[in-house]
Design a protein around this motif. Structure first.
Motif, short mmCIF file in Angstrom:
data_model
loop_
_atom_site.label_atom_id
_atom_site.label_comp_id
_atom_site.label_asym_id
_atom_site.label_seq_id
_atom_site.Cartn_x
_atom_site.Cartn_y
_atom_site.Cartn_z
N MET A 1 0.84 -1.19 0.00
CA MET A 1 0.00 0.00 0.00
C MET A 1 0.88 1.25 0.00
O MET A 1 1.70 1.45 0.88
N ALA A 2 0.73 2.05 -1.00
CA ALA A 2 1.50 3.30 -1.08
C ALA A 2 0.91 4.32 -0.11
O ALA A 2 -0.30 4.45 0.00
N THR A 3 1.78 5.00 0.59
CA THR A 3 1.34 6.04 1.51
C THR A 3 1.98 7.36 1.11
O THR A 3 3.03 7.38 0.47
N SER A 4 1.34 8.43 1.50
CA SER A 4 1.85 9.74 1.10
C SER A 4 2.48 10.51 2.25
O SER A 4 3.11 11.53 2.04
N ASN A 5 2.32 10.01 3.48
CA ASN A 5 2.93 10.68 4.62
C ASN A 5 3.23 9.68 5.73
O ASN A 5 2.76 8.54 5.70
N ILE A 6 4.00 10.11 6.70
CA ILE A 6 4.44 9.21 7.76
C ILE A 6 3.27 8.76 8.63
O ILE A 6 3.23 7.61 9.07
N ASP A 7 2.31 9.62 8.88
CA ASP A 7 1.13 9.21 9.66
C ASP A 7 0.45 8.02 9.00
O ASP A 7 0.10 7.04 9.68
N ASP A 8 0.23 8.09 7.69
CA ASP A 8 -0.42 6.99 6.98
C ASP A 8 0.43 5.73 7.01
O ASP A 8 -0.08 4.62 7.15
N TYR A 9 1.74 5.89 6.85
CA TYR A 9 2.65 4.75 6.88
C TYR A 9 2.52 4.02 8.22
O TYR A 9 2.36 2.80 8.27
N ILE A 10 2.60 4.77 9.32
CA ILE A 10 2.54 4.15 10.64
C ILE A 10 1.17 3.52 10.88
O ILE A 10 1.07 2.41 11.39
N ALA A 11 0.11 4.20 10.46
CA ALA A 11 -1.24 3.66 10.65
C ALA A 11 -1.45 2.36 9.88
O ALA A 11 -2.28 1.53 10.28
N ALA A 12 -0.71 2.16 8.81
CA ALA A 12 -0.85 0.95 8.00
C ALA A 12 -0.08 -0.24 8.58
O ALA A 12 -0.23 -1.37 8.10
N GLN A 13 0.72 -0.02 9.61
CA GLN A 13 1.51 -1.10 10.21
C GLN A 13 0.71 -1.79 11.31
O GLN A 13 -0.32 -1.30 11.77
N ALA A 14 1.20 -2.93 11.74
CA ALA A 14 0.55 -3.67 12.83
C ALA A 14 0.38 -2.76 14.04
O ALA A 14 1.27 -1.96 14.36
N GLU A 15 -0.75 -2.90 14.69
CA GLU A 15 -1.04 -2.04 15.84
C GLU A 15 0.05 -2.12 16.91
O GLU A 15 0.40 -1.11 17.53
N SER A 16 0.62 -3.30 17.09
CA SER A 16 1.67 -3.46 18.11
C SER A 16 2.95 -2.70 17.76
O SER A 16 3.73 -2.36 18.64
N LEU A 17 3.18 -2.43 16.46
CA LEU A 17 4.38 -1.71 16.03
C LEU A 17 4.21 -0.20 16.04
O LEU A 17 5.20 0.53 16.09
#
Length: 119
Positions: A1-17
Motif C-alpha cells: 500500500m503506497a502512503t503519502s505521509n508518515i502518519d499513513d505509513y505508521i497507521a498501515a503497520q501492525a497495531e503493536s508496532l
C-alpha cells in the motif's frame, strides 16, 4: 500500500508496532527538529538538504537507513545488530536503542552540514 505521509505509513503497520514507530519518529524529530518529513523509497524519511535517515517496519525488524558510512562509524555500538552498507536492522526481540538512533541522526546532520558526508 503506497502512503503519502508518515502518519499513513505508521497507521498501515501492525497495531503493536505503531508505538515503536512513533517513538522512532519522535526520536528523529528531536534530533533533527528542522528536518522535513516525507515518504521516499516507500519509507518514512527525514530530509534536510538531503535524505538524513529512513526507517521502515519489516516482519522481524525495523530497518534504519542512515547512509553508507554510519554502520562503520557506529560499529562498536552496532555489534549486536545485523548491518550492511547504509543499513541497520533493529530486531523486534531486542529493546530499541533510541539513544543510538538519536546519535546517528545528530552525526548525519553534522556530516551533511559540514559537507563531510558521502553515502
Amino acid at each position: 500500500m503506497a502512503t503519502s505521509n508518515i502518519d499513513d505509513y505508521i497507521a498501515a503497520q501492525a497495531e503493536s508496532l505503531q508505538p515503536v514507530l512513533q517513538k522512532i519518529r519522535q526520536t528523529i524529530r528531536a534530533a533533527a527538529p528542522d528536518a522535513t518529513e516525507k515518504i521516499s523509497y516507500g519509507m518514512p524519511t527525514f530530509w534536510q538538504g538531503t535524505n538524513l535517515i529512513h526507517f521502515a517496519a519489516f516482519k522481524n525488524h525495523i530497518g534504519i537507513y542512515p547512509g553508507g558510512r554510519a554502520p562503520a562509524v557506529f560499529a562498536d555500538r552496532l555489534k549486536n545488530y545485523k548491518t550492511s552498507k547504509g543499513t541497520i536492522q533493529l530486531p523486534f526481540d531486542q529493546p530499541i536503542d533510541y539513544q543510538l538512533i538519536s546519535d546517528i541522526v545528530v552525526w548525519r546532520l553534522a556530516q551533511q552540514t559540514t559537507g563531510g558526508y558521502s553515502a
